[in-house]
Design an enzyme around this catalytic site. Sequence first.
Site, PDB file in Angstrom:
ATOM      1  N   HIS A  92       0.824  -1.212   0.000  1.00  0.00           N
ATOM      2  CA  HIS A  92       0.000   0.000   0.000  1.00  0.00           C
ATOM      3  C   HIS A  92       0.857   1.259   0.000  1.00  0.00           C
ATOM      4  CE1 HIS A  92      -4.091  -1.603   0.342  1.00  0.00           C
ATOM      5  NE2 HIS A  92      -3.417  -2.669   0.682  1.00  0.00           N
TER       6      HIS A  92
ATOM      7  N   ALA B  25      -9.176   4.689   3.914  1.00  0.00           N
ATOM      8  CA  ALA B  25      -9.450   6.132   3.873  1.00  0.00           C
ATOM      9  C   ALA B  25     -10.923   6.427   3.587  1.00  0.00           C
ATOM     10  CB  ALA B  25      -8.561   6.788   2.813  1.00  0.00           C
TER      11      ALA B  25
HETATM   12  N1  LIG Z   1      -1.493   3.789   3.322  1.00  0.00           N
HETATM   13  C1  LIG Z   1      -2.817   3.578   3.028  1.00  0.00           C
HETATM   14  O1  LIG Z   1      -3.617   3.378   3.906  1.00  0.00           O
HETATM   15  N2  LIG Z   1      -3.156   3.578   1.705  1.00  0.00           N
HETATM   16  C2  LIG Z   1      -4.457   3.140   1.263  1.00  0.00           C
HETATM   17  N3  LIG Z   1      -5.605   3.427   2.085  1.00  0.00           N
HETATM   18  C3  LIG Z   1      -6.664   3.653   1.243  1.00  0.00           C
HETATM   19  O2  LIG Z   1      -7.843   3.758   1.578  1.00  0.00           O
HETATM   20  N4  LIG Z   1      -6.236   3.791  -0.041  1.00  0.00           N
HETATM   21  C4  LIG Z   1      -4.871   3.679  -0.052  1.00  0.00           C
HETATM   22  O3  LIG Z   1      -4.084   3.958  -0.970  1.00  0.00           O
END
Ligand SMILES: NC(=O)N[C@H]1NC(=O)NC1=O
Length: 123
Positions: free
Chosen positions: A16, A72
Amino acid sequence: MSRHACPGKEGILRCHPDLAGRDLHSGTLTRESREEQARAGMDALSSAEASRVARLNEEYKRRFGFPFVICARATDKTRILRELSERCQNARAAEMARGIEEVKKICRLRLQGLVLSDAPNKL
Ligand SMILES: NC(=O)N[C@H]1NC(=O)NC1=O
């Protein structure tokens, strides 16, 4: 995912991109990540917020060896900043487990988006 041994879980977390990291600013994020991070307001941080996120992301990675991961779409900028600061203080095992749970939330919402979208060739 929960059954993976540590190397598997760390590998998943390392896939990620950082929140509000260089990928977001250089435009190299995937469309999904860009939309998720933008929706939480991570593309509209003040310079002070951006510096704080960058510092805390580096502190988190230095402490745990994998990036801070949060779904997010399920939260917002204020709560992300607070969680990033708070979760830096957790134990590594706890953060690995929490990161995997966040990845599951991200995957679930992405899959829901695919299934519910009216894209002609869904899968
Ligand atoms: N570091 C991180 O949480 N990245 C992820 N979270 C999210 O919801 N989309 C992302 O790219």
